[in-house]
Structure formats: structure tokens, C-alpha cells
Design an enzyme around this catalytic site. Sequence first.
Site, PDB file in Angstrom:
ATOM      1  CG  ASP A 184      -1.761   1.199   1.372  1.00 33.44           C
ATOM      2  OD1 ASP A 184      -2.338   1.644   0.369  1.00 33.44           O
ATOM      3  OD2 ASP A 184      -1.858   1.726   2.503  1.00 33.44           O
ATOM      4  CG  ASP A 227      -1.512   7.690   0.536  1.00 37.41           C
ATOM      5  OD1 ASP A 227      -0.406   8.048   0.093  1.00 37.41           O
ATOM      6  OD2 ASP A 227      -2.587   7.954  -0.037  1.00 37.41           O
TER       7      ASP A 227
HETATM    8 MG   LIG Z   1      -2.873   3.160   3.576  1.00 34.95          MG
END
Ligand SMILES: [Mg+2]
Length: 177
Positions: A7, A9
Amino acid sequence: MKLIILDRDGVINEDSDAFVKSVEEWIPLPGSIEAIARLSRAGWTVAVATNQSGLARGYFTEQTLEAMHQRLRELVAEQGGRVDLIRHCPHGPDDGCDCRKPLSGLFRQIAEHYDVSLAGVPTVGDSLRDLQAGAAMGCQPYLVRTGKGLVTESRPLPAGTLVFDDLAAVASHLLEA
Ligand SMILES: [Mg+2]
Ligand SMILES: [Zn+2]
């Protein structure tokens, strides 16, 4: 191949409830760039799967998103590593797409890109939906305590989820294995 799916962020860079809308707001978490570079230098192929509904919401453009990702690629390259593939979902929650995590469309795109099964492929996220999207494709989920991870840790996690403080700790674990 040794593939890992991250992932973005809250795993690679600081998360923001107000969205990460510019290159200036794209701030790497401590040790994350080095962790990606270490994995890459050790032969891991590093892919990123990221929800970016800020596009659908009009908070930033594809061009700006590409500039953020160029920054990421440059920082990793400075340390001798490579981000091999970045796939993002540009849609909003009500768009009915199949790629916004917790759905698995981004993971399917990555599997098709490399023509591999994702069974056992480590995936690293800070939100439950990251782990769910990967687990549905057979990935081994890793939760990190950065970003939303501390909150996520208190929720029921997909079976077999491993929990580490941050991406650097995940990288060290994988590189020791
Ligand atoms: Mg995230
Ligand atoms: Zn989508």
C-alpha cells in the site's frame, strides 16, 4: 520471482485524512525508502497498489499523482533500488469499480502484469481493506503500525496476518527469512 505488494499512504509515506494532494505533501515515512531499496537490491520485485479516490474527488490530477510517484521512484533509485510497478484506483467509493480496495482489482492487475499467482505473496498495508484485498487473492497479509495501522490492529484481521512496526521491520523480517 519474489514479489511484494505495498500500500502507499500510511506505509511508504505519511497518510493524511485531508488526502495527499501534492508532491510537497508526499512525505516518506522514516526508513520506508531504504526498506524498499533493500528489498529491491535483494532481488524482490516491489509493486504498489493504492486507492487514490482524491482523483475522483477532484483534489488532484493524474499528472500530480504521477509526479508523486516519480518522486518515490527517484528516492528509491538513489539508494540503488527500484519500484517496479504502481497501480492505483482513481475511483470514488460510489463509482462501482472493481479496483478500489477492499476489492481485489488492483491485485488482479498486478498478477496479470507479471503473469503469476499471488498465493503467499507478501502484501503490506495499514488499513483493513488493504489486507482484505490481498488476502482474497491468497497474499500473506502484513499489517504495519504506521498510518492507520494502530487503529487497524485492534480490529479483526484476516487469518494469518503478521504485524510489524513499520515497512522497515517487514523488510528486515523478509530479508532474514
Ligand atoms: Mg494506507
Ligand atoms: Zn477503482
